[in-house]
Design an enzyme around this catalytic site. Structure first.
Site, PDB file in Angstrom:
ATOM      1  N   GLU A  93       0.832  -1.191   0.000  1.00  0.00           N
ATOM      2  CA  GLU A  93       0.000   0.000   0.000  1.00  0.00           C
ATOM      3  C   GLU A  93       0.871   1.247   0.000  1.00  0.00           C
ATOM      4  OE1 GLU A  93      -4.325  -0.958   1.738  1.00  0.00           O
ATOM      5  OE2 GLU A  93      -2.712  -1.028   3.182  1.00  0.00           O
ATOM      6  N   CYS A 108       3.970   8.402   0.507  1.00  0.00           N
ATOM      7  CA  CYS A 108       4.750   7.551   1.417  1.00  0.00           C
ATOM      8  C   CYS A 108       4.932   6.198   0.752  1.00  0.00           C
ATOM      9  CB  CYS A 108       3.975   7.427   2.734  1.00  0.00           C
ATOM     10  SG  CYS A 108       4.760   6.322   3.916  1.00  0.00           S
ATOM     11  N   CYS A 115       9.642  -7.016   6.044  1.00  0.00           N
ATOM     12  CA  CYS A 115      10.877  -6.440   6.589  1.00  0.00           C
ATOM     13  C   CYS A 115      11.611  -7.536   7.346  1.00  0.00           C
ATOM     14  CB  CYS A 115      10.530  -5.280   7.534  1.00  0.00           C
ATOM     15  SG  CYS A 115      11.984  -4.363   8.109  1.00  0.00           S
ATOM     16  N   CYS A 119      11.195  -5.047  14.771  1.00  0.00           N
ATOM     17  CA  CYS A 119      10.906  -4.073  15.818  1.00  0.00           C
ATOM     18  C   CYS A 119       9.594  -4.484  16.489  1.00  0.00           C
ATOM     19  CB  CYS A 119      10.803  -2.674  15.222  1.00  0.00           C
ATOM     20  SG  CYS A 119      12.287  -2.220  14.301  1.00  0.00           S
ATOM     21  N   CYS A 122       6.188  -2.725  15.692  1.00  0.00           N
ATOM     22  CA  CYS A 122       5.831  -2.522  14.289  1.00  0.00           C
ATOM     23  C   CYS A 122       5.198  -3.780  13.730  1.00  0.00           C
ATOM     24  CB  CYS A 122       7.088  -2.176  13.493  1.00  0.00           C
ATOM     25  SG  CYS A 122       6.803  -2.093  11.727  1.00  0.00           S
ATOM     26  N   CYS A 345      -0.362   5.094  10.496  1.00  0.00           N
ATOM     27  CA  CYS A 345       0.707   4.150  10.855  1.00  0.00           C
ATOM     28  C   CYS A 345       0.100   2.941  11.544  1.00  0.00           C
ATOM     29  CB  CYS A 345       1.673   4.758  11.884  1.00  0.00           C
ATOM     30  SG  CYS A 345       2.468   6.241  11.396  1.00  0.00           S
TER      31      CYS A 345
HETATM   32  N1  SAH Z   1      12.006   0.729   8.272  1.00  0.00           N
HETATM   33  C1  SAH Z   1      12.118   2.135   8.325  1.00  0.00           C
HETATM   34  C2  SAH Z   1      11.007   2.884   7.617  1.00  0.00           C
HETATM   35  C3  SAH Z   1       9.588   2.428   7.827  1.00  0.00           C
HETATM   36  S1  SAH Z   1       8.847   2.584   9.380  1.00  0.00           S
HETATM   37  C4  SAH Z   1      12.214   2.603   9.747  1.00  0.00           C
HETATM   38  O1  SAH Z   1      12.010   1.779  10.645  1.00  0.00           O
HETATM   39  O2  SAH Z   1      12.544   3.750   9.956  1.00  0.00           O
HETATM   40  C5  SAH Z   1       8.287   4.266   9.469  1.00  0.00           C
HETATM   41  C6  SAH Z   1       8.081   4.739  10.923  1.00  0.00           C
HETATM   42  O3  SAH Z   1       6.869   4.215  11.520  1.00  0.00           O
HETATM   43  C7  SAH Z   1       9.222   4.305  11.793  1.00  0.00           C
HETATM   44  O4  SAH Z   1       9.677   5.373  12.586  1.00  0.00           O
HETATM   45  C8  SAH Z   1       8.579   3.232  12.616  1.00  0.00           C
HETATM   46  O5  SAH Z   1       9.290   3.031  13.791  1.00  0.00           O
HETATM   47  C9  SAH Z   1       7.178   3.759  12.820  1.00  0.00           C
HETATM   48  N2  SAH Z   1       6.221   2.756  13.285  1.00  0.00           N
HETATM   49  C10 SAH Z   1       6.255   1.423  13.104  1.00  0.00           C
HETATM   50  N3  SAH Z   1       5.210   0.820  13.727  1.00  0.00           N
HETATM   51  C11 SAH Z   1       4.494   1.783  14.310  1.00  0.00           C
HETATM   52  C12 SAH Z   1       3.305   1.787  15.081  1.00  0.00           C
HETATM   53  N4  SAH Z   1       2.659   0.675  15.369  1.00  0.00           N
HETATM   54  N5  SAH Z   1       2.830   2.971  15.530  1.00  0.00           N
HETATM   55  C13 SAH Z   1       3.482   4.118  15.214  1.00  0.00           C
HETATM   56  N6  SAH Z   1       4.596   4.172  14.467  1.00  0.00           N
HETATM   57  C14 SAH Z   1       5.121   3.026  14.031  1.00  0.00           C
HETATM   58 FE1  SF4 Z   2      11.140  -2.841   9.658  1.00  0.00          FE
HETATM   59 FE2  SF4 Z   2       9.057  -1.866  10.990  1.00  0.00          FE
HETATM   60 FE3  SF4 Z   2      11.424  -1.923  12.154  1.00  0.00          FE
HETATM   61 FE4  SF4 Z   2      10.965  -0.182  10.129  1.00  0.00          FE
HETATM   62  S1  SF4 Z   2       9.985  -0.176  12.144  1.00  0.00           S
HETATM   63  S2  SF4 Z   2      12.768  -1.509  10.426  1.00  0.00           S
HETATM   64  S3  SF4 Z   2       9.587  -1.417   8.854  1.00  0.00           S
HETATM   65  S4  SF4 Z   2      10.239  -3.727  11.508  1.00  0.00           S
END
Ligand code: SAH
Ligand code: SF4
Length: 372
Positions: A93, A108, A115, A119, A122, A345
């Site tokens: 998306e 975006c 990935c 994290c 995420c 997000c």
């Molecule tokens: N992988 C890269 C880019 C994608 S994530 C990164 O981690 O930077 C884009 C942003 O969304 C990151 O800062 C990530 O930590 C945040 N994010 C991920 N899951 C989230 C959630 N459940 N609620 C709010 N932000 C989140």
């Molecule tokens: Fe991957 Fe999500 Fe961590 Fe970004 S925040 S590096 S998309 S697992």
């Protein structure tokens, strides 16, 4: 017969090499580039500055292919979300987030389907990596967004809805650097899509060894997903920290080419209740980034089914923000956008992944309103 090559996603050099290989002069590559990326043309027969025999020759060997737009949703706040389907059936998306009250905004984009990093907060982190996106699929997301707004030929800088790009979707862009770099160089090229590097922000979880290259070769704005101020907490919520701990990450930020007070590094900080959101954390954060040209983006955690965290109360987020702002830093709270179409997000998902794995769900970072 071999499958035709997609011209989208080829660098300028690669396009020139293709033309040379079929016995065409270098100016053909220039001409084509303009049709592909300035005019957004997909049909060789409509490339009127190219003679008919040449059009036929191109059509025999090449295609101009964009990801298929399987679905478009429009939010009442102006956010748009597209479900894009790639050649192999994988989906991702892409979200367009309009600027608060201007006729412009950011698209975006994702760099991977899934990935490899995990994290804890995420949702993408709970899924298996399906694969890297190709350069064509990455720049194709920007082009599909332009298709939706009818922004071909490339409008002058003044009148573009798609004025900025944030690489904050699914995936870790610095783990797919070559393709991301090719795609972004295409997007930046002034004879084509023409979105300046100053209007492009790449977000990384902190792939330290690639950060310098990103700055030196692309010169885009950097956003770093920091999310914690001690190795202890960061190790727990972002396993990449075990490989590249905070001290190395902050050093790489200090050395990021092109960062200055006019072009600050954005530190993204997901506010997780009771984990990283105390006043002491905010003060620790200030010490950590002292001397760096920094700004912050505080992201209230978007929960998802099965997530182990809670969103910090708004008062806590506000207090955290105030502490940073009192020291002169910009520290806006990124409010979710496009809630009615699940585009904020942590709310995105794609059918292909749900089919492949019950826990697969993707989300794209949806906030850019303070990025420009
Ligand atoms: N992988 C890269 C880019 C994608 S994530 C990164 O981690 O930077 C884009 C942003 O969304 C990151 O800062 C990530 O930590 C945040 N994010 C991920 N899951 C989230 C959630 N459940 N609620 C709010 N932000 C989140
Ligand atoms: Fe991957 Fe999500 Fe961590 Fe970004 S925040 S590096 S998309 S697992």
């Amino acid at each position: 017969m071999s499958t035709p090559t997609n011209l989208i996603g080829l660098s300028r050099e690669a396009l020139a090499a293709e033309m040379a290989a079929i016995g065409e002069k270098p100016f053909r590559a220039k001409q084509l580039w303009h049709w592909l990326y300035n005019r957004g043309e997909t049909d060789f027969t409509r490339m009127t500055s190219i003679a008919k025999p040449m059009q036929a020759k191109l059509a025999e060997r090449y295609v101009v292919h964009r990801p298929e737009m399987a679905r478009e949703q429009r939010s009442e706040d102006g956010t748009r979300k597209w479900l894009l389907k790639f050649g192999d059936g994988n989906e991702a998306e892409t979200v367009y987030i309009p600027d608060a009250d201007e006729d412009r905004g950011a698209v975006c984009i994702s760099s991977q389907v899934g990935c490899t990093l995990t994290c804890k907060f995420c949702h993408t982190g709970t899924q298996l990596l399906v694969r890297n996106l190709t350069a064509a699929e990455i720049v194709g997301q920007v082009m599909a967004a332009r298709d939706s707004y009818g922004e071909w030929p490339t409008p002058d800088d003044g009148g573009r809805m798609i004025s900025n790009i944030v690489v904050m979707g699914m995936g870790e862009p610095l783990y797919n650097f070559e393709n991301v770099a090719t795609a972004l160089k295409i997007a930046m090229d002034g004879d084509g899509i023409g979105i300046s590097k100053r209007r492009i922000t790449l977000s990384t979880s902190g792939v330290v060894p690639m950060m310098r290259r990103c700055g030196a070769e692309l010169g885009v704005n950097l956003a770093v997903s920091l999310h914690a101020v001690t190795d202890d907490i960061r190790d727990r919520i972002m396993p990449i920290n075990k490989k590249y701990p905070l001290a190395e990450l902050i050093l790489a930020c200090r050395e990021y080419p092109g960062a200055s007070n006019a072009r600050r590094i954005t530190f993204e900080y997901v506010m997780l209740k009771g984990i990283n959101d105390s006043e002491a954390d905010a003060r620790h954060l200030l010490r950590l980034i002292k001397g760096l040209p920094a700004k912050f983006n505080l992201i209230p955690f978007n929960p998802w089914p099965g997530s182990e965290f809670e969103t910090s109360p708004m008062a806590t987020v506000k207090r955290f923000s105030d502490i940073l702002q009192d020291e002169g830093y910009s520290a806006p709270i990124r409010m979710p956008r496009g809630r009615d179409i699940l585009a904020a997000c942590g709310q995105l998902r794609s059918e292909s992944q749900r089919v492949k794995c019950s826990r697969l769900k993707e989300r794209l970072a949806a906030g850019i309103e303070n990025e420009h």
